[in-house]
Write a protein that holds these residues in place. Structure first.
Motif, PDB file in Angstrom:
ATOM      1  N   GLY A 158      17.719 -17.276 -40.549  1.00  0.00           N
ATOM      2  CA  GLY A 158      18.349 -16.851 -39.310  1.00  0.00           C
ATOM      3  C   GLY A 158      17.520 -15.929 -38.453  1.00  0.00           C
ATOM      4  O   GLY A 158      18.038 -15.315 -37.522  1.00  0.00           O
ATOM      5  N   TYR A 167      26.318 -13.479 -33.773  1.00  0.00           N
ATOM      6  CA  TYR A 167      27.600 -14.190 -33.778  1.00  0.00           C
ATOM      7  C   TYR A 167      27.538 -15.290 -32.732  1.00  0.00           C
ATOM      8  O   TYR A 167      26.954 -15.118 -31.664  1.00  0.00           O
ATOM      9  N   ASP A 169      26.792 -17.959 -34.887  1.00  0.00           N
ATOM     10  CA  ASP A 169      26.038 -18.911 -35.712  1.00  0.00           C
ATOM     11  C   ASP A 169      25.468 -18.292 -36.976  1.00  0.00           C
ATOM     12  O   ASP A 169      25.436 -18.936 -38.030  1.00  0.00           O
ATOM     13  N   ARG A 170      25.031 -17.052 -36.913  1.00  0.00           N
ATOM     14  CA  ARG A 170      24.320 -16.429 -38.032  1.00  0.00           C
ATOM     15  C   ARG A 170      25.268 -15.693 -38.985  1.00  0.00           C
ATOM     16  O   ARG A 170      25.109 -15.753 -40.204  1.00  0.00           O
ATOM     17  N   ARG A 172      29.487 -14.303 -39.911  1.00  0.00           N
ATOM     18  CA  ARG A 172      30.925 -14.378 -39.700  1.00  0.00           C
ATOM     19  C   ARG A 172      31.409 -13.049 -39.117  1.00  0.00           C
ATOM     20  O   ARG A 172      30.945 -11.991 -39.509  1.00  0.00           O
ATOM     21  N   LYS A 204      26.628 -17.066 -42.666  1.00  0.00           N
ATOM     22  CA  LYS A 204      26.968 -18.473 -42.482  1.00  0.00           C
ATOM     23  C   LYS A 204      25.876 -19.397 -42.991  1.00  0.00           C
ATOM     24  O   LYS A 204      26.008 -20.622 -42.885  1.00  0.00           O
TER      25      LYS A 204
END
Length: 223
Positions: A158, A167, A169-170, A172, A204
Motif C-alpha cells: 500500500g 481510506y 482502499d488501504r 478500514r 484491507k
C-alpha cells in the motif's frame, strides 16, 4: 461510514435510555495522544496528536461508586517515518512525510471511583470498548528504492510514491478498541490517562495485518 453512523446511534440510544432516570455529568475534554499502528510486515508507525470533545457520565442508581462514561471526541494526528529495506547491496529506504490523520472516538466505559479527603478528591479507574472511526488519513511517500521487485513489494503493502488518502482502499475506517486507565478528580477538574488496545485488523491488504492503538492523557472540565 455506515459504521460511523451506527456507532453514533448506539451512543445516542445509550444516552437516551440512561438519561431518563440516571444522574448525568457533562464535561468538555482535551489532551494528547500517541497512536501506534502495528503490523506483521512493516515496522510500527507512531503518531502524535491532540484530542478534543465532549463527554457525559451516567451515575448508576443505588451504586454510588459506578458510572457509565460515553461521548464524542475528535482527534488530529501527525508524524513522519523512515523505514529501511535491503533489496540490493545498498541500504534503501522509504520516507513518509506529512502523515496526518483525522478520527472520531466514541468511548463506552464503566468507571469505578473512590472519594478521598472528605469527598474533596476522587480517584477512579475505567475500562470498556472504544469505537474509533477514521475520517481521513494522509501520507506522503518518498523512496530511494529503484529495484523493480522492491517497488512492487512496497505497492503490495500500500505504499505508492506521492500523497494519498489511506481510506478507503488501504485501511478500514472502523477500529474497535478496548481501553483501560485511571485518573484523579478535584473540584470540577479531572485528569486521566489510558491505553487503547486495537482488536480488529484495519488493513484491507491480504498480505498484512494491522492494528491501531496507543496511549493518551487528557484533562476535562465539568460543566
Amino acid at each position: 461510514m455506515k459504521r460511523l453512523f451506527l456507532s453514533m446511534w448506539i451512543a445516542l440510544a445509550l444516552g437516551a435510555v440512561l438519561g431518563t432516570s440516571w444522574a448525568q455529568t457533562f464535561r468538555i475534554e482535551a489532551g494528547y495522544l500517541q497512536p501506534v499502528r502495528r503490523s506483521n510486515n512493516i515496522s510500527s508507525q507512531h503518531l502524535n496528536g491532540i484530542r478534543v470533545g465532549g463527554t457525559v457520565d451516567f451515575d448508576i442508581p443505588k451504586v454510588n461508586f459506578l458510572s457509565i462514561h460515553t461521548g464524542l471526541l475528535y482527534s488530529f494526528t501527525f508524524g513522519k517515518d523512515a523505514q529501511k529495506y535491503n533489496f540490493t547491496s545498498y541500504s534503501d529506504s522509504i520516507r513518509i512525510n506529512n502523515r496526518q490523520g483525522h478520527f472520531l472516538d466514541i468511548p463506552v466505559h464503566v468507571v469505578a471511583s473512590y472519594r478521598l479527603f472528605g469527598d474533596k478528591v476522587k480517584v477512579f479507574a475505567f475500562a470498556g470498548p472504544n469505537f474509533n472511526i477514521g475520517l481521513y488519513q494522509q501520507q506522503d511517500v518518498q523512496t530511494t528504492i529503484t529495484d523493480g521487485g522492491g517497488l512492487q513489494w512496497l505497492e503490495d503493502l500500500g505504499y505508492y510514491e506521492g500523497r494519498r488518502n489511506l481510506y478507503p482502499d488501504r485501511l478500514r475506517r472502523f477500529n474497535f478498541q478496548l481501553e483501560a486507565g485511571g485518573g484523579l478528580e478535584w473540584w470540577k477538574l479531572q485528569v486521566k490517562g489510558g491505553y487503547s488496545f486495537g482488536i480488529n485488523n484495519i488493513s484491507k491488504l491480504g498480505i498484512s495485518r494491522e492494528r491501531q492503538g496507543g496511549w493518551y492523557v487528557t484533562a476535562a472540565y465539568t460543566l
